[in-house]
Design an enzyme around this catalytic site. Structure first.
Site, PDB file in Angstrom:
ATOM      1  N   CYS A  51       0.809  -1.226   0.000  1.00  0.00           N
ATOM      2  CA  CYS A  51       0.000   0.000   0.000  1.00  0.00           C
ATOM      3  C   CYS A  51       0.837   1.268   0.000  1.00  0.00           C
ATOM      4  O   CYS A  51       0.451   2.274  -0.609  1.00  0.00           O
ATOM      5  CB  CYS A  51      -0.974   0.000   1.169  1.00  0.00           C
ATOM      6  SG  CYS A  51      -0.216  -0.120   2.792  1.00  0.00           S
ATOM      7  N   LYS A  71      -4.268  -7.322  14.887  1.00  0.00           N
ATOM      8  CA  LYS A  71      -4.131  -5.883  14.667  1.00  0.00           C
ATOM      9  C   LYS A  71      -5.508  -5.303  14.322  1.00  0.00           C
ATOM     10  O   LYS A  71      -6.149  -5.802  13.404  1.00  0.00           O
ATOM     11  CB  LYS A  71      -3.146  -5.622  13.518  1.00  0.00           C
ATOM     12  CG  LYS A  71      -2.950  -4.154  13.181  1.00  0.00           C
ATOM     13  CD  LYS A  71      -2.034  -3.971  11.983  1.00  0.00           C
ATOM     14  CE  LYS A  71      -1.849  -2.488  11.672  1.00  0.00           C
ATOM     15  NZ  LYS A  71      -1.000  -2.263  10.486  1.00  0.00           N
ATOM     16  N   LYS A  89      -6.196  -9.022  10.750  1.00  0.00           N
ATOM     17  CA  LYS A  89      -6.060  -7.567  10.581  1.00  0.00           C
ATOM     18  C   LYS A  89      -7.432  -7.019  10.199  1.00  0.00           C
ATOM     19  O   LYS A  89      -7.966  -7.327   9.140  1.00  0.00           O
ATOM     20  CB  LYS A  89      -5.021  -7.253   9.513  1.00  0.00           C
ATOM     21  CG  LYS A  89      -4.784  -5.769   9.303  1.00  0.00           C
ATOM     22  CD  LYS A  89      -3.679  -5.544   8.276  1.00  0.00           C
ATOM     23  CE  LYS A  89      -3.417  -4.075   8.041  1.00  0.00           C
ATOM     24  NZ  LYS A  89      -2.331  -3.857   7.044  1.00  0.00           N
ATOM     25  N   GLU A 139      -9.043 -17.342   9.814  1.00  0.00           N
ATOM     26  CA  GLU A 139      -7.869 -16.695   9.209  1.00  0.00           C
ATOM     27  C   GLU A 139      -6.580 -17.231   9.832  1.00  0.00           C
ATOM     28  O   GLU A 139      -5.617 -17.546   9.128  1.00  0.00           O
ATOM     29  CB  GLU A 139      -7.951 -15.183   9.404  1.00  0.00           C
ATOM     30  CG  GLU A 139      -8.958 -14.480   8.519  1.00  0.00           C
ATOM     31  CD  GLU A 139      -8.455 -14.277   7.095  1.00  0.00           C
ATOM     32  OE1 GLU A 139      -7.335 -14.729   6.771  1.00  0.00           O
ATOM     33  OE2 GLU A 139      -9.193 -13.668   6.298  1.00  0.00           O
TER      34      GLU A 139
END
Length: 330
Positions: free
Chosen positions: A122, A254, A201, A239
């Site tokens: 990103c 996170k 996340k 996940e």
């Protein structure tokens, strides 16, 4: 058995006794400190929304590394802020990219300091998303492509390992990212380099200051098609299970502060080392209140860190790491 025979306050009567029976303790060995490196010269620029956190150009980075080592912090997390961006994040896997250059320099200054390389796209894409974007002009829509993004993430991870990163930390939340990176590292001869996966996340509102720091705000849309819905915890277990099966060496949650139940859920279900990321918004909220004199910064930070440990975290990524190191000395 009950009161008066049982008196729980007996074990709280002095500081020495409280220390003796304390169940969880925060130490220097728990801490990882994030650093933002950028191109340019003579740059040590404070991030306006994160007091005490800076952008460093490579020629000013050594002073920061020396301070971190002197404080006894064992590990850093490197984030790159490049000057040039494009649709395919080419500076993320450039052998002379800013993260790669910083890694090589740090290993000459402080070879014992662990370098965790944030492996995402990103900061390096001109659109601000964590992968390859496909634009459908007929429909007027854009989609972040999963499998095409994996190819670039593997290239990035391998280039980071080649530059000296001790740990690869993929943070993009593409399906299969751990498997792809593990395979790529192994094929390149880096089978001993561990993966610290950003397994869980969330698409969180706590990332705002980081996006200023990393210049990574999406130029359109949001990241909700790949980052997790904050309402979900069973999905977090799925996940994490995927990452374990794909070869992750460490798992991460996170953000941390609003997700201690998720940290606890992972701790109860998986035996891998677990990382809590005390993110930028959590940091900035406390810093802002402390600057106003509304909270005792030291007390509230150490209480928060203890909460992460109590929830089950083994390690904590935090922008408070240098402050904590100084407090633990006194």
């Amino acid at each position: 058995m009950s009161f008066p025979l049982v008196r729980n306050r007996r074990l709280r009567s002095s500081a020495a006794l409280r220390n003796l029976v304390r169940e969880h303790t925060v130490t220097l060995n728990d801490l990882l400190y994030p650093i933002f490196v950028t191109h340019g010269a003579n740059i040590k620029e404070e991030i306006s929304s994160m007091p005490g956190v800076y952008h460093f150009s490579l020629d000013r980075l050594e002073e920061e590394i020396r301070e971190i080592v002197e404080l006894g912090i064992p590990a850093i997390v490197l984030f790159g802020v490049p000057h040039e961006k494009d649709a395919h994040a080419s500076s993320a896997y450039d052998p002379n990219g800013v993260v790669q250059q910083a890694s090589r320099l740090i290993k000459t200054w402080a070879p014992e300091l662990l370098i965790v390389a944030d492996t995402c796209l990103c900061q390096f894409t001109d659109h601000g998303h964590c992968g390859v974007v496909h634009y459908d002009e007929a429909k007027g829509s854009a989609e972040v492509l999963n499998d095409a993004s994996l190819e670039l993430l593997v290239k990035t991870a391998v280039s980071q390992a080649e530059a000296g990163a001790d740990i690869i930390a993929p943070s993009n939340m593409m399906d299969g990212f751990v498997y792809a990176i593990r395979q790529g590292l192994d094929e390149a001869g880096y089978e001993q380099v561990p993966i610290m996966s950003y397994s869980v996340k969330y698409a969180s509102s706590f990332y705002g200051p980081f996006r200023e720091a990393a210049h990574s705000t999406p130029q359109f849309g949001d990241r909700k098609t790949y980052q997790m819905d904050p309402a979900n915890v069973r999905e977090a277990l799925r996940e994490a299970q995927s990452d374990v099966a794909e070869g992750a060496d460490m798992l991460m949650v996170k953000p941390a502060l609003a997700y201690m139940d998720v940290i606890r859920a992972l701790r109860e279900n998986f035996n891998l080392p677990l990382v809590a990321y005390n993110v930028s918004g959590e940091y900035s909220l406390v810093k802002a209140a402390a600057l106003q004199g509304w909270v005792d910064e030291k007390s509230i930070v150490l209480e928060t860190m203890t909460g992460f440990k109590r929830a089950g975290a083994d390690m904590i990524i935090t922008y408070f790491a240098k402050d904590i190191a100084r407090w633990l000395r006194n």
